[in-house]
Design an enzyme around this catalytic site. Structure first.
Site, PDB file in Angstrom:
ATOM      1  N   ARG A 215      39.411  85.211 -20.098  1.00  0.00           N
ATOM      2  CA  ARG A 215      38.450  84.704 -19.111  1.00  0.00           C
ATOM      3  C   ARG A 215      37.005  84.792 -19.638  1.00  0.00           C
ATOM      4  NH1 ARG A 215      39.515  87.666 -13.722  1.00  0.00           N
ATOM      5  NH2 ARG A 215      40.216  89.329 -15.100  1.00  0.00           N
TER       6      ARG A 215
ATOM      7  N   LEU B 282      34.961  82.441 -20.388  1.00  0.00           N
ATOM      8  CA  LEU B 282      34.023  81.520 -19.738  1.00  0.00           C
ATOM      9  C   LEU B 282      33.536  82.107 -18.415  1.00  0.00           C
ATOM     10  CD1 LEU B 282      32.536  78.819 -19.624  1.00  0.00           C
ATOM     11  CD2 LEU B 282      34.588  77.781 -18.627  1.00  0.00           C
ATOM     12  N   LYS B 283      34.435  82.749 -17.693  1.00  0.00           N
ATOM     13  CA  LYS B 283      34.059  83.379 -16.426  1.00  0.00           C
ATOM     14  C   LYS B 283      32.947  84.409 -16.666  1.00  0.00           C
ATOM     15  CE  LYS B 283      35.917  86.691 -13.091  1.00  0.00           C
ATOM     16  NZ  LYS B 283      35.699  85.983 -11.822  1.00  0.00           N
TER      17      LYS B 283
ATOM     18  N   SER C  54      43.367  89.841   9.701  1.00  0.00           N
ATOM     19  CA  SER C  54      42.674  90.848   8.907  1.00  0.00           C
ATOM     20  C   SER C  54      41.341  91.209   9.554  1.00  0.00           C
ATOM     21  CB  SER C  54      42.452  90.344   7.478  1.00  0.00           C
ATOM     22  OG  SER C  54      41.724  89.153   7.482  1.00  0.00           O
TER      23      SER C  54
ATOM     24  N   GLU D 193      45.508  94.649   8.684  1.00  0.00           N
ATOM     25  CA  GLU D 193      45.880  94.306   7.297  1.00  0.00           C
ATOM     26  C   GLU D 193      45.172  95.127   6.208  1.00  0.00           C
ATOM     27  OE1 GLU D 193      46.063  90.019   6.576  1.00  0.00           O
ATOM     28  OE2 GLU D 193      46.682  89.639   8.638  1.00  0.00           O
TER      29      GLU D 193
ATOM     30  N   GLU E 109      48.302  71.910   2.067  1.00  0.00           N
ATOM     31  CA  GLU E 109      47.930  71.657   0.672  1.00  0.00           C
ATOM     32  C   GLU E 109      49.150  71.541  -0.241  1.00  0.00           C
ATOM     33  OE1 GLU E 109      45.761  75.355   0.272  1.00  0.00           O
ATOM     34  OE2 GLU E 109      47.128  75.921  -1.323  1.00  0.00           O
TER      35      GLU E 109
ATOM     36  N   HIS F 218      33.672  81.943   7.575  1.00  0.00           N
ATOM     37  CA  HIS F 218      33.213  81.778   6.196  1.00  0.00           C
ATOM     38  C   HIS F 218      31.717  81.995   6.069  1.00  0.00           C
ATOM     39  CE1 HIS F 218      37.075  79.587   6.197  1.00  0.00           C
ATOM     40  NE2 HIS F 218      37.205  80.252   5.072  1.00  0.00           N
TER      41      HIS F 218
HETATM   42  N1  GLN Z   1      46.462  86.777   8.566  1.00  0.00           N
HETATM   43  C1  GLN Z   1      45.641  86.408   7.480  1.00  0.00           C
HETATM   44  C2  GLN Z   1      44.277  87.062   7.608  1.00  0.00           C
HETATM   45  O1  GLN Z   1      43.819  87.221   8.683  1.00  0.00           O
HETATM   46  C3  GLN Z   1      45.456  84.925   7.396  1.00  0.00           C
HETATM   47  C4  GLN Z   1      44.635  84.516   6.206  1.00  0.00           C
HETATM   48  C5  GLN Z   1      44.617  83.031   5.976  1.00  0.00           C
HETATM   49  O2  GLN Z   1      44.991  82.260   6.810  1.00  0.00           O
HETATM   50  N2  GLN Z   1      44.148  82.598   4.846  1.00  0.00           N
HETATM   51  O3  GLN Z   1      43.618  87.402   6.639  1.00  0.00           O
END
Ligand code: GLN
Ligand code: ZN
Length: 754
Positions: free
Chosen positions: A15, A17-18, A434, A485, A606, A695
């Site tokens: 890695r 380049l990273k 999570s 989680e 995806e 996000h």
């Molecule tokens: N249960 C996962 C979390 O809450 C779902 C993550 C996801 O959908 N990418 O992190």
């Protein structure tokens, strides 16, 4: 026959380049040093290809960040918001487009998945009127250099039709001229820029690989397809006899005629994803056109089965003669890790089945010599390398799955009644699973992995985190709680580590975007559950509260899509095996008194293949796998699923077929776009459109969330609406998550009032 690969990974076996990019961004590395490291990597990769005996080495495959962006910069197609960067040095501007300009607060180009791979490209934006200022493309200098060093370079470029199809028409243009029209109104400009580039490359090379994977999809609009031949006439005139029209990720089907009549000197087809197309391609191939066969899978980590591959070569050679046949990788090796030699801990019988990018180059040479003069020894070695990992009990169980195992006992309305015991309020508030992964949590997991704490200490620490998390959720007033989680580093890896049939590499990194890489788990054998994987944690969480705790599992399709999957068993069969393992876990959770279970299918969309016919088949078995995993419970147990994307209008009927009681979906970013999909479709179950964009560090206000919920209520009946964030909170800090969730609960309560 001549041999080549469609591209070699840029990132470097360690890695490099990273590391170089990240130091450069931090200001610890100069632009000259960065360029020096890149040149070394390129040379190293050219030597690997040449030493393997390939006839060409690839240029233009190496990118500082992304090959789509390289074309965008060559065209000068900068969205107007980047106008203030116009005077910046080109390298600085390049990274501003890729990562955003922090000083000037200009957001980066959007990033999205490259077809159905886990690579992300930067989406070009076209508004139909902003002027473009032509830039240069690094491939010219790289190709010149490769030639000077004595290699036979074959430059690789993403083609104009793919670039334009994947570009997004911005709102301004769409409003003015109708969606999509403005994108194609740029065709002439784009083609003339490509023509100049090709003419500049021509003196330095024989063939030029021009990639049009959109020809293997339904994405190319009619108005694009119509213009293909004329545009390619212009391109071919710029570099006569040099273009290799390159297609991958599926069979050409609908666009076979278009490709065959493009006037290019050569055509590359993907015979891994589109093995069945060879006959039709040979049939349509005009006299004199070279055919490059994509035989070595650029997207996996497994050796090519020579015995299975040789008949394809023979068929092509006998139809058009060896001098018109090239042997290649199916697509760029970008999607495969770099060098198997770096793996020192894999079990011998698994490692002997594997080939990473370096080994794949050698495979092409081997195939060429076996096909040419019969290298029986190479063939025998290849055949012997494959030892099937088979667990009879798993095969028998998978074979005995009945259709009854794919359905709940009752249809949704009856289940809804049976689930009334959960006593949930109107607009129940919950989260996706999570909670913030604090430094303490990460340290606990690391200490355990390194053997610095005992199993007992580890369990106690994680239980402490769970207790804390349950306490916080009660205080926030959420209605359905989760355990948080804390024990999971990654939602797929966590399960892979506990399931039979999985293993992990030390250096099997694959570029995900820019400097980011992922190291997917490897499914090498039959998958089975050795023991319960989540039950103790969830049972403990439930013991701490009167409110229902939602059990949290990753679904079979997502586990499959985010792993490297064995190639000696159909993906659908592998998925079925995983589904059975998850089904056992679901049933064990139910037995442990857990009445709500969420099975995440973040990757369902995806994983859908780009070609339409294959997409249908995929959706069928993917939905069946989810059903197999989720339906083995009583009506009174509530099944949730979660998905992290909003463009799912087209697959809504399939999502309905998954027959979950509740689905939660990302949506706040796209302005609740997905609600339109629900308007026309009478979705039976309950829906939680995400109302908090996890996000972003931004804290949404209660008013804002109330407004989003009001909008949702125009499309979804009150009895069916849930209140939740877009996705899990693991990347957020408590300072952000706490007030945001507090506002979310306040908004839900406000709307509950009559
Ligand atoms: N249960 C996962 C979390 O809450 C779902 C993550 C996801 O959908 N990418 O992190
Ligand atoms: Zn998600």
């Amino acid at each position: 026959m001549r041999t080549h690969v469609l591209g070699f990974p840029s990132i470097g076996k360690k890695r490099e380049l990273k590391q170089a990019l990240e130091s450069f961004w931090k200001g610890d590395l100069s632009a000259e040093s960065l360029a020096g490291i890149c040149t070394e990597l390129k040379k190293r990769h050219w030597y690997i290809q040449k030493d393997a005996g390939l006839d060409f080495v690839s240029t233009g495959d190496f990118s500082l960040y992304d090959r789509m962006l390289d074309i965008t910069c060559m065209l000068g197609a900068l969205p107007p918001r980047f106008a203030p960067c116009a005077g910046d040095p080109p390298l600085e501007r390049y990274f501003s487009l890729a990562r955003g300009d922090i000083k000037r607060n200009i957001p980066a180009l959007e990033m999205t998945k490259w077809f159905d791979t886990n690579y992300h490209y930067l989406v070009p934006e076209i508004d139909g009127e902003s002027p473009w200022t032509r830039g240069t493309h690094p491939v010219i200098e790289d190709t010149r250099l490769a030639g000077e060093l004595g290699f036979s370079p074959k430059p690789a470029l993403i083609g104009p039709f793919t670039w334009l199809t994947l570009a997004k028409a911005t709102v301004k243009a769409a409003a003015k001229t109708g969606e999509g029209v403005s994108t194609w109104s740029r065709l002439e400009t784009v083609v003339s820029a490509y023509a100049e580039l090709l003419a500049a490359l021509a003196p330095y090379c024989g063939f030029i690989q021009i990639e049009e994977p959109v020809l293997c999809t339904e994405l190319l609009p009619e108005k694009g397809a119509e213009k293909f031949r004329d545009a390619y006439a212009v391109l071919n005139a710029a570099a006569p006899g040099r273009l290799m029209l390159t297609t991958y990720f599926g069979p050409l089907s609908r666009h076979l005629e278009t490709a065959a009549s493009s006037g290019c000197a050569a055509l590359h087809v993907d015979l891994v994803r589109g093995r069945g197309q060879l006959e039709a391609v040979l049939d349509k191939l005009p006299a004199g056109m070279i055919l490059s066969l994509g035989l070595v899978d650029g997207r996996n980590i497994w050796k090519t089965g020579y015995a299975k591959t040789l008949p394809l070569i023979e068929q092509a050679v006998s139809a058009i003669g060896g001098e018109r046949v090239f042997l290649g990788s199916s697509c760029s090796l970008l999607h495969s890790p770099v060098d198997l030699a770096e793996e020192t801990a894999l079990l011998g019988h698994i490692k002997s089945r594997m080939a990473f990018a370096v080994q794949k180059c050698a495979e092409l040479s081997a195939l060429c010599s076996i096909a040419g003069h019969g290298g029986q020894k190479l063939l025998d070695e290849n055949t012997a390398a494959h030892q099937e990992s088979r667990v009879d009990a798993v095969r028998e169980r998978a074979a005995s799955v009945t259709s009854a195992m794919l359905s709940r006992a009752s249809a949704y309305p009856a289940r809804r009644a049976a689930q009334a015991h959960l006593n949930l309020p109107m607009l129940p508030a919950t989260t996706i699973g999570s909670f913030p992964q604090t430094d303490a949590i990460r340290r606990t997991r690391l200490d355990y992995r390194r053997g610095r704490i005992t199993e007992t200490e580890y369990t106690a620490a994680i239980k402490g985190e769970i207790k804390d998390c349950i306490g916080k959720q009660e205080e926030l007033g959420l209605d359905v709680l989760v355990h948080g989680e804390a024990e999971r580093n990654d939602m797929v890896e966590y399960f892979g580590q506990q399931l039979g049939g999985f293993c992990f590499t030390q250096n099997g990194w694959v570029q995900s975007y820019g400097s980011r890489c992922v190291k997917p788990p490897v499914i090498y054998g039959d998958v089975y559950r050795k023991h319960p994987m989540t039950v103790d944690w969830i049972r403990y969480a439930q013991s701490l509260t009167q409110k229902p705790v939602k059990g949290m599992l990753t679904g079979p399709v997502t586990i499959l899509c985010w792993s490297f999957v064995r190639d000696d068993l159909e993906r659908s069969e592998v998925c079925k095996q995983i589904a059975l393992a998850i089904r056992d876990e679901v049933q064990d959770l139910e037995k442990a008194g857990i009445r709500i279970i969420q099975i995440d299918e973040a990757a369902l969309r995806e994983g859908m293949p780009p070609a339409k016919a294959e997409a249908e088949t995929y959706l069928q078995w993917a939905v069946d796998a989810f059903r197999l995993a989720s339906t083995g419970v009583e009506d009174a147990t509530q099944i949730h699923t979660h998905m992290c994307y909003s463009e799912f209008n087209a697959i809504l009927p399939w999502i309905a077929k998954m027959d979950a009681d509740v689905i939660s979906i990302e949506s706040s970013r796209s302005g609740m776009e997905l609600l339109d999909a629900f308007s026309g479709f009478h979705y039976q179950g309950e829906v939680g459109p995400g109302v908090y964009d996890i996000h972003s560090p931004r804290i949404p206000s209660a008013d804002e969330i109330t407004e989003l919920l009001r909008r949702a209520l125009r499309h979804i009946p009150k009895e069916q609406l849930w209140v939740n964030p877009d996705c899990g909170l693991k990347t957020r800090r408590w300072e952000e998550a706490w007030p945001s969730l507090n506002n979310m609960v306040a908004a839900a309560r406000r709307l509950r009032e009559p």
